[in-house]
Design a protein around this motif. Structure first.
Motif, PDB file in Angstrom:
ATOM      1  N   LYS A  39       2.499  11.263   1.615  1.00  8.19           N
ATOM      2  CA  LYS A  39       1.968  12.433   0.880  1.00  8.19           C
ATOM      3  C   LYS A  39       1.040  11.979  -0.237  1.00  8.19           C
ATOM      4  N   GLY A  71       0.790  -1.222   0.000  1.00 13.90           N
ATOM      5  CA  GLY A  71       0.000   0.000   0.000  1.00 13.90           C
ATOM      6  C   GLY A  71       0.818   1.266   0.000  1.00 13.90           C
ATOM      7  N   THR A  85       6.618  -8.326  -9.152  1.00 12.57           N
ATOM      8  CA  THR A  85       6.595  -9.768  -8.892  1.00 12.57           C
ATOM      9  C   THR A  85       5.223 -10.229  -8.396  1.00 12.57           C
ATOM     10  N   TYR A  97      -6.475   1.542  -8.558  1.00 10.64           N
ATOM     11  CA  TYR A  97      -7.319   2.686  -8.221  1.00 10.64           C
ATOM     12  C   TYR A  97      -7.637   2.590  -6.738  1.00 10.64           C
ATOM     13  N   ARG A 144      -8.559  -0.473  -2.174  1.00 10.71           N
ATOM     14  CA  ARG A 144      -7.912  -0.596  -3.490  1.00 10.71           C
ATOM     15  C   ARG A 144      -8.746  -1.418  -4.469  1.00 10.71           C
ATOM     16  N   ARG A 184      12.837  -8.733  -1.937  1.00 20.32           N
ATOM     17  CA  ARG A 184      12.076  -8.669  -0.696  1.00 20.32           C
ATOM     18  C   ARG A 184      12.789  -9.350   0.455  1.00 20.32           C
ATOM     19  N   ARG A 218       0.953  -9.436   6.142  1.00 15.40           N
ATOM     20  CA  ARG A 218       1.876  -8.932   5.120  1.00 15.40           C
ATOM     21  C   ARG A 218       2.799  -7.873   5.721  1.00 15.40           C
ATOM     22  N   LYS A 228       2.576 -14.553   3.437  1.00 10.49           N
ATOM     23  CA  LYS A 228       3.980 -15.000   3.501  1.00 10.49           C
ATOM     24  C   LYS A 228       4.673 -14.787   2.158  1.00 10.49           C
ATOM     25  N   GLY A 264       2.996   0.225  -6.835  1.00  7.95           N
ATOM     26  CA  GLY A 264       2.249  -0.059  -8.067  1.00  7.95           C
ATOM     27  C   GLY A 264       1.572   1.175  -8.650  1.00  7.95           C
ATOM     28  N   THR A 265       1.450   2.226  -7.859  1.00  8.24           N
ATOM     29  CA  THR A 265       0.878   3.480  -8.360  1.00  8.24           C
ATOM     30  C   THR A 265       1.946   4.288  -9.096  1.00  8.24           C
TER      31      THR A 265
HETATM   32  P1  AP5 Z   1      -0.476   0.636  -4.510  1.00  7.88           P
HETATM   33  O1  AP5 Z   1       0.365   1.545  -5.335  1.00  7.88           O
HETATM   34  O2  AP5 Z   1      -1.349  -0.327  -5.244  1.00  7.88           O
HETATM   35  O3  AP5 Z   1       0.429  -0.089  -3.392  1.00  7.88           O
HETATM   36  P2  AP5 Z   1       1.685  -1.051  -3.512  1.00  7.88           P
HETATM   37  O4  AP5 Z   1       2.828  -0.424  -2.798  1.00  7.88           O
HETATM   38  O5  AP5 Z   1       1.920  -1.470  -4.920  1.00  7.88           O
HETATM   39  O6  AP5 Z   1       1.144  -2.256  -2.597  1.00  7.88           O
HETATM   40  P3  AP5 Z   1       0.943  -3.803  -2.842  1.00  7.88           P
HETATM   41  O7  AP5 Z   1      -0.112  -4.232  -1.858  1.00  7.88           O
HETATM   42  O8  AP5 Z   1       0.682  -4.139  -4.262  1.00  7.88           O
HETATM   43  O9  AP5 Z   1       2.305  -4.339  -2.401  1.00  7.88           O
HETATM   44  P4  AP5 Z   1       2.634  -5.687  -1.811  1.00  7.88           P
HETATM   45  O10 AP5 Z   1       4.089  -5.522  -1.698  1.00  7.88           O
HETATM   46  O11 AP5 Z   1       1.926  -6.079  -0.584  1.00  7.88           O
HETATM   47  O12 AP5 Z   1       2.058  -6.727  -2.896  1.00  7.88           O
HETATM   48  P5  AP5 Z   1       2.725  -7.484  -4.111  1.00  7.88           P
HETATM   49  O13 AP5 Z   1       1.722  -7.559  -5.196  1.00  7.88           O
HETATM   50  O14 AP5 Z   1       4.084  -6.946  -4.414  1.00  7.88           O
HETATM   51  O15 AP5 Z   1      -1.391   1.542  -3.549  1.00  7.88           O
HETATM   52  C1  AP5 Z   1      -2.325   0.961  -2.657  1.00  7.88           C
HETATM   53  C2  AP5 Z   1      -3.634   1.763  -2.690  1.00  7.88           C
HETATM   54  O16 AP5 Z   1      -3.431   3.067  -2.187  1.00  7.88           O
HETATM   55  C3  AP5 Z   1      -4.210   1.946  -4.089  1.00  7.88           C
HETATM   56  O17 AP5 Z   1      -5.611   1.842  -4.006  1.00  7.88           O
HETATM   57  C4  AP5 Z   1      -3.791   3.356  -4.495  1.00  7.88           C
HETATM   58  O18 AP5 Z   1      -4.710   3.960  -5.367  1.00  7.88           O
HETATM   59  C5  AP5 Z   1      -3.724   4.076  -3.160  1.00  7.88           C
HETATM   60  N1  AP5 Z   1      -2.611   5.035  -3.088  1.00  7.88           N
HETATM   61  C6  AP5 Z   1      -1.360   4.904  -3.639  1.00  7.88           C
HETATM   62  N2  AP5 Z   1      -0.597   5.979  -3.346  1.00  7.88           N
HETATM   63  C7  AP5 Z   1      -1.385   6.806  -2.582  1.00  7.88           C
HETATM   64  C8  AP5 Z   1      -1.154   8.075  -1.956  1.00  7.88           C
HETATM   65  N3  AP5 Z   1       0.035   8.696  -2.071  1.00  7.88           N
HETATM   66  N4  AP5 Z   1      -2.173   8.626  -1.239  1.00  7.88           N
HETATM   67  C9  AP5 Z   1      -3.388   7.976  -1.133  1.00  7.88           C
HETATM   68  N5  AP5 Z   1      -3.658   6.776  -1.711  1.00  7.88           N
HETATM   69  C10 AP5 Z   1      -2.671   6.202  -2.427  1.00  7.88           C
HETATM   70  O19 AP5 Z   1       2.950  -8.942  -3.492  1.00  7.88           O
HETATM   71  C11 AP5 Z   1       1.871  -9.783  -3.168  1.00  7.88           C
HETATM   72  C12 AP5 Z   1       2.375 -11.098  -2.599  1.00  7.88           C
HETATM   73  O20 AP5 Z   1       3.161 -11.794  -3.592  1.00  7.88           O
HETATM   74  C13 AP5 Z   1       3.317 -11.006  -1.383  1.00  7.88           C
HETATM   75  O21 AP5 Z   1       2.599 -10.888  -0.189  1.00  7.88           O
HETATM   76  C14 AP5 Z   1       4.104 -12.317  -1.511  1.00  7.88           C
HETATM   77  O22 AP5 Z   1       3.366 -13.406  -1.024  1.00  7.88           O
HETATM   78  C15 AP5 Z   1       4.257 -12.493  -3.009  1.00  7.88           C
HETATM   79  N6  AP5 Z   1       5.527 -11.916  -3.524  1.00  7.88           N
HETATM   80  C16 AP5 Z   1       5.633 -10.838  -4.370  1.00  7.88           C
HETATM   81  N7  AP5 Z   1       6.924 -10.558  -4.617  1.00  7.88           N
HETATM   82  C17 AP5 Z   1       7.660 -11.458  -3.921  1.00  7.88           C
HETATM   83  C18 AP5 Z   1       9.051 -11.664  -3.763  1.00  7.88           C
HETATM   84  N8  AP5 Z   1       9.956 -10.875  -4.360  1.00  7.88           N
HETATM   85  N9  AP5 Z   1       9.453 -12.680  -2.965  1.00  7.88           N
HETATM   86  C19 AP5 Z   1       8.564 -13.494  -2.359  1.00  7.88           C
HETATM   87  N10 AP5 Z   1       7.236 -13.346  -2.459  1.00  7.88           N
HETATM   88  C20 AP5 Z   1       6.775 -12.328  -3.231  1.00  7.88           C
END
Ligand code: AP5
Length: 235
Positions: free
Chosen positions: A207, A17, A38, A145, A135, A96, A179, A64, A21-22
């Protein structure tokens, strides 16, 4: 793109969050590099109902991490074979763990293409619940979004393709807590790893998105009007 940013090679680190991804798609668009997320790659495997996808879904829903070996191979394969990555890359969600960071370093050093930026999106945990539970995502593109902070033009519909938006199965408060625990425990040391290098910078990710984008530009192109304070990490 400005010449200083040619051959973008960057990682974005931050909790769920934080806005990885934004912001990453904007960097991809501006610097014409690939954006490797990833989490999106794993969700594509889940959607395609592969064996990896089946195992990954269980792990993701538990908050995890998937094994280092699988993730390193996935990134290595993309960096070597994805044509879009020839112009540089931005990694979102990798590395990570410290072993993933070490493997990435080895890979890039062997190609004499070291990372240029390791940017940490810093934000207090309390702000993340609202971001994650509101989200909405467009699975095919990874665009995200937010019901309140960044609503699509038409409810539950992707602005560009008109396709439906979904909520991720791991975007609930219970899984988010797990997470976050995993992030602090396993990815915290990754930020320490990069802090010791000359390429680490932090950004205030609490911000609004436009401000976060400006801070990122200030780091990537300090001479192009970016703030000096952001460059030296005071902002
Ligand atoms: P958004 O930009 O979507 O957040 P994000 O940082 O991309 O968060 P994620 O939840 O996607 O990250 P994550 O690391 O948990 O998940 P991932 O898919 O990598 O923003 C979130 C929301 O807030 C949106 O609605 C947005 O509009 C809003 N927002 C953004 N900026 C804002 C702002 N400034 N102000 C207000 N609102 C805002 O990983 C998922 C799973 O995959 C992991 O849990 C793990 O099991 C696995 N995995 C992935 N990569 C690995 C790896 N390298 N090794 C092992 N397992 C892995």
């Amino acid at each position: 793109a400005a010449s200083g940013a040619q051959g973008m090679r960057m990682i974005l680190i931050g909790p769920p969050g934080a806005g990885k991804g934004t912001q990453a798609p904007k960097i991809k668009e501006k610097y014409r590099c690939c954006h490797l997320a990833t989490g999106d790659m794993l969700r594509a495997q889940v959607a395609a109902k592969t064996e990896l996808g089946r195992q990954a879904k269980k792990i993701m829903d538990e908050g995890k991490l998937v094994s280092d070996e699988i993730m390193v191979n996935m990134i290595q394969n993309e960096l070597n074979n994805n044509q879009e990555c020839k112009g540089g890359f931005i990694l979102d969600g990798f590395p990570r763990t410290v072993p993933q960071a070490e493997k990435l370093d080895q890979m890039l050093t062997a190609q004499q293409k070291p990372l240029k930026h390791a940017i940490e999106l810093q934000i207090p945990d309390e702000l993340l619940v609202a971001r994650i539970t509101g989200r909405l995502v467009h699975p095919a593109s990874g665009r995200s979004y937010h019901k309140i902070f960044n609503p699509p033009k038409q409810s539950m519909t992707d602005d560009l393709t008109g396709e439906p938006l979904i909520q991720r199965s791991d975007d609930n408060e219970v899984t988010l807590k797990k997470r976050l625990g995993t992030y602090h425990e396993q990815t915290g040391p990754v930020t320490e790893y990069y802090r010791k290098t000359g390429i680490w910078t932090k950004v205030d990710a609490a911000k609004e998105p436009g401000q976060v984008w400006k801070s990122l530009l200030g780091i990537i192109e300090p001479s192009a009007g970016g703030s000096l304070l952001a460059k030296i990490g005071l902002k």
